[in-house]
Design a protein around this motif. Structure first.
Motif, PDB file in Angstrom:
ATOM      1  N   GLN A  58       6.623   5.995  -6.248  1.00  0.00           N
ATOM      2  CA  GLN A  58       6.157   6.146  -4.878  1.00  0.00           C
ATOM      3  C   GLN A  58       6.883   5.134  -3.995  1.00  0.00           C
ATOM      4  N   GLU A  59       6.851   5.382  -2.701  1.00  0.00           N
ATOM      5  CA  GLU A  59       7.498   4.501  -1.732  1.00  0.00           C
ATOM      6  C   GLU A  59       6.458   3.852  -0.844  1.00  0.00           C
ATOM      7  N   GLU A  60       6.736   2.641  -0.455  1.00  0.00           N
ATOM      8  CA  GLU A  60       5.876   1.903   0.476  1.00  0.00           C
ATOM      9  C   GLU A  60       6.785   1.328   1.556  1.00  0.00           C
ATOM     10  N   THR A  61       6.480   1.628   2.814  1.00  0.00           N
ATOM     11  CA  THR A  61       7.277   1.135   3.932  1.00  0.00           C
ATOM     12  C   THR A  61       6.729  -0.198   4.413  1.00  0.00           C
ATOM     13  N   ILE A  62       7.637  -1.114   4.736  1.00  0.00           N
ATOM     14  CA  ILE A  62       7.266  -2.415   5.278  1.00  0.00           C
ATOM     15  C   ILE A  62       7.721  -2.422   6.732  1.00  0.00           C
ATOM     16  N   ASP A  63       6.788  -2.265   7.656  1.00  0.00           N
ATOM     17  CA  ASP A  63       7.124  -2.199   9.084  1.00  0.00           C
ATOM     18  C   ASP A  63       8.297  -1.246   9.271  1.00  0.00           C
ATOM     19  N   ALA A  64       9.257  -1.643  10.114  1.00  0.00           N
ATOM     20  CA  ALA A  64      10.488  -0.860  10.257  1.00  0.00           C
ATOM     21  C   ALA A  64      11.637  -1.588   9.572  1.00  0.00           C
TER      22      ALA A  64
END
Length: 89
Positions: A58-64
């Motif tokens: 799975q992917e997790e985004t950190i802000d932009a």
């Protein structure tokens, strides 16, 4: 094997985050990695006895500023961070 859930870099920190010099971003990744650990611990109450297939990565985004890819392995009671990408924003 520990009886508590944890996360770790796989195969090792140098491979996964080597070359990323932004320590604040790395701290955000490591802080955010605690969230899937808590979720997995609640979902797989005794992960060592889990017999099904391991969940997909799975992917997790950190802000932009970037993201990380992880995989939960219930039998290891571990969330493995496989890739970290820093966009430099």
């Amino acid at each position: 094997m520990s009886d508590t859930w944890a996360w770790e870099y796989d195969p090792d920190p140098e491979f996964v985050i080597g070359g990323i010099e932004n320590l604040a971003f790395i701290a955000k990744v490591e802080e955010r990695a605690d969230e899937p650990v808590r979720a997995a611990a609640a979902l797989y109450l005794d992960g060592t006895k889990y017999t099904g297939a391991s969940p997909r990565m799975q992917e997790e985004t950190i802000d932009a500023s970037g993201m990380f890819v992880y995989q939960v392995i219930p039998r290891h009671q571990c969330v493995y961070i496989r890739q970290v990408s820093f966009l430099g924003l």
